[in-house]
Design a protein around this motif. Structure first.
Motif, PDB file in Angstrom:
ATOM      1  N   ASN A  38       0.718  -1.109   0.073  1.00  0.00           N
ATOM      2  CA  ASN A  38      -0.179  -0.050  -0.149  1.00  0.00           C
ATOM      3  C   ASN A  38       0.833   1.121   0.207  1.00  0.00           C
ATOM      4  O   ASN A  38       1.791   1.751   0.939  1.00  0.00           O
ATOM      5  CB  ASN A  38      -0.853  -0.443   1.186  1.00  0.00           C
ATOM      6  N   GLN A  39       0.668   2.021  -0.963  1.00  0.00           N
ATOM      7  CA  GLN A  39       1.320   3.321  -1.283  1.00  0.00           C
ATOM      8  C   GLN A  39       1.267   4.557  -0.073  1.00  0.00           C
ATOM      9  O   GLN A  39       1.769   5.549   0.096  1.00  0.00           O
ATOM     10  CB  GLN A  39       1.403   3.573  -2.503  1.00  0.00           C
ATOM     11  N   PRO A 127      -8.023   0.805   2.543  1.00  0.00           N
ATOM     12  CA  PRO A 127      -8.950   0.303   3.255  1.00  0.00           C
ATOM     13  C   PRO A 127      -9.848  -0.169   1.972  1.00  0.00           C
ATOM     14  O   PRO A 127     -11.046  -0.095   2.969  1.00  0.00           O
ATOM     15  CB  PRO A 127      -9.439   1.948   3.016  1.00  0.00           C
ATOM     16  N   ASP A 128     -10.055  -0.292   0.948  1.00  0.00           N
ATOM     17  CA  ASP A 128     -10.981  -0.823  -0.349  1.00  0.00           C
ATOM     18  C   ASP A 128      -9.930  -1.472  -1.238  1.00  0.00           C
ATOM     19  O   ASP A 128      -8.335  -1.810  -1.688  1.00  0.00           O
ATOM     20  CB  ASP A 128     -12.118   0.431  -0.958  1.00  0.00           C
ATOM     21  N   PHE A 129     -11.013  -1.414  -2.293  1.00  0.00           N
ATOM     22  CA  PHE A 129     -10.529  -2.571  -3.526  1.00  0.00           C
ATOM     23  C   PHE A 129      -9.981  -1.675  -4.643  1.00  0.00           C
ATOM     24  O   PHE A 129      -9.894  -1.598  -5.893  1.00  0.00           O
ATOM     25  CB  PHE A 129     -11.675  -3.810  -4.021  1.00  0.00           C
ATOM     26  N   LYS A 130      -9.752  -0.148  -4.580  1.00  0.00           N
ATOM     27  CA  LYS A 130      -9.711   0.729  -4.962  1.00  0.00           C
ATOM     28  C   LYS A 130      -8.060   0.091  -5.963  1.00  0.00           C
ATOM     29  O   LYS A 130      -7.879   0.331  -7.094  1.00  0.00           O
ATOM     30  CB  LYS A 130      -9.674   2.326  -4.737  1.00  0.00           C
ATOM     31  N   SER A 131      -7.237   0.218  -5.301  1.00  0.00           N
ATOM     32  CA  SER A 131      -6.080  -0.308  -5.528  1.00  0.00           C
ATOM     33  C   SER A 131      -4.925  -1.929  -5.181  1.00  0.00           C
ATOM     34  O   SER A 131      -4.084  -2.190  -5.776  1.00  0.00           O
ATOM     35  CB  SER A 131      -4.856   0.327  -4.753  1.00  0.00           C
ATOM     36  N   LYS A 155     -15.611   3.379  -2.312  1.00  0.00           N
ATOM     37  CA  LYS A 155     -14.609   4.107  -1.230  1.00  0.00           C
ATOM     38  C   LYS A 155     -15.238   3.299   0.275  1.00  0.00           C
ATOM     39  O   LYS A 155     -16.071   3.097   1.011  1.00  0.00           O
ATOM     40  CB  LYS A 155     -14.815   5.627  -1.457  1.00  0.00           C
ATOM     41  N   ASN A 156     -14.229   2.631   0.635  1.00  0.00           N
ATOM     42  CA  ASN A 156     -13.922   2.336   2.512  1.00  0.00           C
ATOM     43  C   ASN A 156     -14.784   1.145   2.589  1.00  0.00           C
ATOM     44  O   ASN A 156     -15.688   1.016   4.147  1.00  0.00           O
ATOM     45  CB  ASN A 156     -14.001   3.769   2.766  1.00  0.00           C
ATOM     46  N   ARG A 157     -15.194   0.101   1.913  1.00  0.00           N
ATOM     47  CA  ARG A 157     -15.808  -1.415   1.950  1.00  0.00           C
ATOM     48  C   ARG A 157     -14.724  -2.265   1.579  1.00  0.00           C
ATOM     49  O   ARG A 157     -14.918  -2.367   0.392  1.00  0.00           O
ATOM     50  CB  ARG A 157     -17.157  -1.373   1.194  1.00  0.00           C
ATOM     51  N   PRO A 158     -14.701  -2.680   2.795  1.00  0.00           N
ATOM     52  CA  PRO A 158     -13.326  -3.957   2.019  1.00  0.00           C
ATOM     53  C   PRO A 158     -13.727  -5.172   1.856  1.00  0.00           C
ATOM     54  O   PRO A 158     -12.953  -5.893   1.681  1.00  0.00           O
ATOM     55  CB  PRO A 158     -12.733  -3.661   3.914  1.00  0.00           C
ATOM     56  N   PHE A 159     -15.335  -5.463   2.234  1.00  0.00           N
ATOM     57  CA  PHE A 159     -15.637  -6.826   2.217  1.00  0.00           C
ATOM     58  C   PHE A 159     -17.056  -7.075   0.616  1.00  0.00           C
ATOM     59  O   PHE A 159     -17.618  -6.023   0.315  1.00  0.00           O
ATOM     60  CB  PHE A 159     -17.341  -7.074   3.080  1.00  0.00           C
ATOM     61  N   CYS A 160     -16.380  -7.720  -0.660  1.00  0.00           N
ATOM     62  CA  CYS A 160     -16.921  -7.390  -1.755  1.00  0.00           C
ATOM     63  C   CYS A 160     -17.439  -8.907  -2.162  1.00  0.00           C
ATOM     64  O   CYS A 160     -16.735 -10.145  -2.041  1.00  0.00           O
ATOM     65  CB  CYS A 160     -15.522  -7.932  -3.214  1.00  0.00           C
ATOM     66  N   LEU A 175     -23.176 -16.412 -11.092  1.00  0.00           N
ATOM     67  CA  LEU A 175     -22.880 -15.077 -11.600  1.00  0.00           C
ATOM     68  C   LEU A 175     -22.141 -13.996 -10.912  1.00  0.00           C
ATOM     69  O   LEU A 175     -21.778 -14.438  -9.565  1.00  0.00           O
ATOM     70  CB  LEU A 175     -24.900 -14.201 -10.683  1.00  0.00           C
ATOM     71  N   LYS A 176     -22.169 -12.871 -11.706  1.00  0.00           N
ATOM     72  CA  LYS A 176     -20.929 -11.755 -11.134  1.00  0.00           C
ATOM     73  C   LYS A 176     -22.117 -11.206  -9.973  1.00  0.00           C
ATOM     74  O   LYS A 176     -23.158 -10.277 -11.368  1.00  0.00           O
ATOM     75  CB  LYS A 176     -20.692 -10.944 -12.239  1.00  0.00           C
ATOM     76  N   GLU A 177     -21.797 -10.887  -9.165  1.00  0.00           N
ATOM     77  CA  GLU A 177     -23.055  -9.825  -7.944  1.00  0.00           C
ATOM     78  C   GLU A 177     -21.510  -8.537  -7.765  1.00  0.00           C
ATOM     79  O   GLU A 177     -22.248  -7.557  -8.316  1.00  0.00           O
ATOM     80  CB  GLU A 177     -22.514 -11.014  -6.588  1.00  0.00           C
ATOM     81  N   GLU A 178     -20.412  -9.157  -7.256  1.00  0.00           N
ATOM     82  CA  GLU A 178     -19.467  -7.303  -7.243  1.00  0.00           C
ATOM     83  C   GLU A 178     -20.807  -6.317  -6.653  1.00  0.00           C
ATOM     84  O   GLU A 178     -20.233  -5.036  -7.001  1.00  0.00           O
ATOM     85  CB  GLU A 178     -18.448  -7.091  -8.167  1.00  0.00           C
ATOM     86  N   LYS A 179     -20.709  -6.580  -5.358  1.00  0.00           N
ATOM     87  CA  LYS A 179     -21.510  -6.094  -5.069  1.00  0.00           C
ATOM     88  C   LYS A 179     -20.919  -5.510  -3.126  1.00  0.00           C
ATOM     89  O   LYS A 179     -19.785  -7.072  -2.481  1.00  0.00           O
ATOM     90  CB  LYS A 179     -23.214  -6.495  -3.827  1.00  0.00           C
ATOM     91  N   TYR A 180     -20.669  -4.373  -2.603  1.00  0.00           N
ATOM     92  CA  TYR A 180     -19.579  -3.988  -1.704  1.00  0.00           C
ATOM     93  C   TYR A 180     -20.733  -3.843  -0.140  1.00  0.00           C
ATOM     94  O   TYR A 180     -20.965  -3.072  -0.595  1.00  0.00           O
ATOM     95  CB  TYR A 180     -19.053  -2.893  -1.880  1.00  0.00           C
ATOM     96  N   PHE A 181     -19.635  -4.625   1.240  1.00  0.00           N
ATOM     97  CA  PHE A 181     -20.106  -3.934   1.853  1.00  0.00           C
ATOM     98  C   PHE A 181     -19.367  -3.621   3.120  1.00  0.00           C
ATOM     99  O   PHE A 181     -18.062  -3.938   2.458  1.00  0.00           O
ATOM    100  CB  PHE A 181     -20.582  -5.252   2.434  1.00  0.00           C
ATOM    101  N   SER A 182     -19.170  -3.022   3.798  1.00  0.00           N
ATOM    102  CA  SER A 182     -18.629  -2.988   5.317  1.00  0.00           C
ATOM    103  C   SER A 182     -18.323  -3.703   6.334  1.00  0.00           C
ATOM    104  O   SER A 182     -17.601  -3.599   6.456  1.00  0.00           O
ATOM    105  CB  SER A 182     -19.323  -1.701   6.700  1.00  0.00           C
ATOM    106  N   GLY A 183     -18.893  -4.868   5.554  1.00  0.00           N
ATOM    107  CA  GLY A 183     -18.627  -6.308   6.437  1.00  0.00           C
ATOM    108  C   GLY A 183     -19.096  -7.529   6.635  1.00  0.00           C
ATOM    109  O   GLY A 183     -20.409  -7.913   6.257  1.00  0.00           O
TER     110      GLY A 183
END
Length: 202
Positions: A38-39, A127-131, A155-160, A175-183
Motif C-alpha cells: 500500500n503506497q 481500506p478498499d479494493f481501488k488499488s 470507497k472504504n468498503r472492504p468486503f466484496c 453469477l457476477k455480483e460484485e456488491k460491496y459491504f462494510s463487513g
C-alpha cells in the motif's frame, strides 16, 4: 479461452449432466490481487518494519440442498472439507499476496450445493479494493473458465460479494455480483443466510 463476466448480473451456466455418471465436475475458484504494498501506508509503519502489503481473504457463505449452512474463510480458521459435507475446501491463507497462485477454493460436489456466495475480504493493508486489482477465476474440470474482475469498487468498503454459484436441477450458474459491504454481517443481511457474527482476528 476464458469467458469474462464483465458487469454485475452477467452469468454463465454449467451443465452438470455432461460430466457423465462416472465423473463429478469440480469447480476451482481462484482469488488473486496486486502484490504491491500500500503506497499510502504511514512512514512510521514502514520504519518499524510493518507489513503493508494488502492481505485479501477468499471465503464463502454456503447453503446445501439439505439445508446445511456455513462460512469458509481464513478468519476463524475454517477451511472446509474435501471428502465430507460441504465438499468445499480452501487451500491456504496467503497473507501477503506473495503466492503466485493467490488463494484457491474447490467445490468437489457442486450437485450438493444450493447456493454459494464467494467473497473477497480485505483483512488489512488497504481500506478498499481501488488499488488491489482484485480478480476471480472459476476453472471447471470440463475445461471451461469464467473470469471476473473486481473493477467497480466502493470507497472504504472492504468486503466484496464477488459471485454467486447456485444449483438448479442439473445446471450450476455462476453469477457476477460484485456488491460491496462494510463487513460480513451487512453482506449476510443482504443475502439472508442468517448467521450470527462475532468479531475475530487471525
Amino acid at each position: 479461452m476464458a469467458i469474462t463476466l464483465q458487469k454485475s448480473g452477467d452469468s454463465h451456466k454449467i451443465d452438470l449432466s455432461k460430466a457423465g455418471n462416472s465423473k463429478q465436475l469440480t469447480v476451482h475458484i481462484n482469488l488473486n490481487w496486486n502484490q504491491q504494498s500500500n503506497q499510502n501506508a504511514g512512514f512510521f509503519s514502514k520504519l518499524l518494519g510493518g507489513n503493508n502489503a494488502p492481505d485479501l481473504d477468499l471465503g464463502c457463505m454456503y447453503e446445501t440442498v439439505n439445508g446445511e449452512k456455513g462460512v469458509i474463510q481464513p478468519l476463524g480458521g475454517n477451511f472446509g472439507a474435501k471428502n465430507s459435507s460441504p465438499y468445499i475446501f480452501l487451500d491456504k491463507d496467503d497473507r501477503t499476496g506473495a503466492a503466485s497462485d493467490g488463494e484457491n477454493m474447490f467445490i468437489y460436489r457442486p450437485d450438493t450445493i444450493k447456493r454459494v456466495m464467494f467473497f473477497a475480504l480485505i483483512y488489512q493493508g488497504t481500506p478498499d479494493f481501488k488499488s488491489v486489482d482484485g480478480r476471480m477465476l472459476f476453472k471447471i474440470s470440463n475445461g471451461e473458465e469464467i473470469y471476473l474482475e473486481l473493477n467497480n469498487p466502493d470507497k472504504n468498503r472492504p468486503f466484496c460479494a464477488a459471485a454467486m454459484v447456485s444449483n438448479i436441477g442439473s445446471e450450476v450458474t455462476i453469477l457476477k455480483e460484485e456488491k460491496y459491504f462494510s463487513g460480513h454481517k451487512e453482506a449476510d443481511d443482504y443475502y439472508r443466510f442468517g448467521f450470527s457474527w462475532v468479531a475475530g482476528s487471525k
